[in-house]
Design an enzyme around this catalytic site. Structure first.
Site, PDB file in Angstrom:
ATOM      1  CG  HIS A   1      20.562  13.822  34.126  1.00 60.26           C
ATOM      2  ND1 HIS A   1      19.360  13.861  33.995  1.00 60.26           N
ATOM      3  CD2 HIS A   1      21.072  13.414  32.934  1.00 60.26           C
ATOM      4  CE1 HIS A   1      19.077  13.144  32.672  1.00 60.26           C
ATOM      5  NE2 HIS A   1      19.957  12.907  32.103  1.00 60.26           N
TER       6      HIS A   1
ATOM      7  CG  HIS B   1      24.504  13.268  29.740  1.00 60.76           C
ATOM      8  ND1 HIS B   1      24.352  12.008  29.570  1.00 60.76           N
ATOM      9  CD2 HIS B   1      23.104  13.892  29.980  1.00 60.76           C
ATOM     10  CE1 HIS B   1      22.993  11.579  29.567  1.00 60.76           C
ATOM     11  NE2 HIS B   1      22.327  12.672  29.656  1.00 60.76           N
TER      12      HIS B   1
HETATM   13  P1  5GP Z   1      18.951  11.460  29.358  1.00 62.67           P
HETATM   14  O1  5GP Z   1      18.651  10.808  28.036  1.00 62.67           O
HETATM   15  O2  5GP Z   1      17.804  11.653  30.204  1.00 62.67           O
HETATM   16  O3  5GP Z   1      19.560  12.763  29.211  1.00 62.67           O
HETATM   17  O4  5GP Z   1      20.107  10.859  30.250  1.00 62.67           O
HETATM   18  C1  5GP Z   1      19.636   9.741  30.995  1.00 62.67           C
HETATM   19  C2  5GP Z   1      20.653   8.898  31.295  1.00 62.67           C
HETATM   20  O5  5GP Z   1      20.498   7.966  32.204  1.00 62.67           O
HETATM   21  C3  5GP Z   1      21.124   7.766  29.961  1.00 62.67           C
HETATM   22  O6  5GP Z   1      22.208   7.998  29.310  1.00 62.67           O
HETATM   23  C4  5GP Z   1      20.743   6.603  30.419  1.00 62.67           C
HETATM   24  O7  5GP Z   1      21.645   5.487  29.891  1.00 62.67           O
HETATM   25  C5  5GP Z   1      20.890   6.649  32.081  1.00 62.67           C
HETATM   26  N1  5GP Z   1      20.215   5.739  32.851  1.00 62.67           N
HETATM   27  C6  5GP Z   1      19.022   5.419  32.751  1.00 62.67           C
HETATM   28  N2  5GP Z   1      18.394   4.700  33.729  1.00 62.67           N
HETATM   29  C7  5GP Z   1      19.833   4.349  34.307  1.00 62.67           C
HETATM   30  C8  5GP Z   1      20.103   3.321  35.522  1.00 62.67           C
HETATM   31  O8  5GP Z   1      19.236   2.619  35.982  1.00 62.67           O
HETATM   32  N3  5GP Z   1      21.221   3.609  36.040  1.00 62.67           N
HETATM   33  C9  5GP Z   1      22.166   4.422  35.625  1.00 62.67           C
HETATM   34  N4  5GP Z   1      23.356   4.194  36.200  1.00 62.67           N
HETATM   35  N5  5GP Z   1      22.056   5.164  34.563  1.00 62.67           N
HETATM   36  C10 5GP Z   1      20.934   5.128  33.842  1.00 62.67           C
END
Ligand code: 5GP
Ligand code: ZN
Length: 143
Positions: A98, A100
């Site tokens: 993903h 951000h």
């Molecule tokens: P990463 O840490 O992998 O770069 O980003 C994952 C993101 O997904 C985090 O910022 C976290 O807050 C978000 N996230 C995790 N679980 C959920 C969820 O169930 N729903 C939504 N909308 N965001 C989520």
């Protein structure tokens, strides 16, 4: 497979969706860095930036450009960060690729990590290490 983003893409989990088509879905991060912090997600599961096929990445990047402009405009943001965390050490917590999109406002917070210095000819050593592998696999770029 136990993947929250696959669940959101298939509508078995809820999310605040701001865009969707047949291949991608974009929804608000549940723990935003700023209000409007959005995640752009391919509906198919790929672990990270390296495993998504290049044509899908291209399409997703174009969509992320479009959504970044829309978010900036909608929230009257001063700027935005587009970030992809890859690997636990880099802060990845959901192992479904993903982007951000984080809208930014004047004086909101500092995102710059600490910087270090190269000593002597170290910068060339690092460039050589990287260039060696870059040239080895360059053929894959057009293949
Ligand atoms: P990463 O840490 O992998 O770069 O980003 C994952 C993101 O997904 C985090 O910022 C976290 O807050 C978000 N996230 C995790 N679980 C959920 C969820 O169930 N729903 C939504 N909308 N965001 C989520
Ligand atoms: Zn997934």
């Amino acid at each position: 497979m136990d993947c929250i983003f696959c669940e959101i893409a298939s509508k078995s989990s809820e999310a605040e969706i701001v865009f969707e088509n047949d291949k991608f879905i974009a929804f608000l991060d549940i723990n935003p860095v700023n209000y409007g912090h959005t995640l752009v997600v391919p509906k198919k599961h790929f672990d990270n930036f390296l495993t998504i096929p290049a044509n899908e990445l291209e399409e997703m990047t174009k969509l992320t450009q479009y959504l970044s402009g829309a978010i900036k405009r909608a929230l009257k943001a001063d700027g935005f960060n587009v970030i992809s965390n890859n690997g636990t050490t880099a802060g990845q917590s959901v192992f479904h690729f993903h982007y951000h999109i984080i809208p930014r406002f004047e004086n909101d917070f500092h995102i710059k990590p600490r910087t270090i210095e190269y000593k002597h000819a170290e910068i060339e050593v690092y460039a050589e290490k990287i260039k060696e592998v870059v040239s080895k696999y360059e053929g894959l770029l057009n293949g």
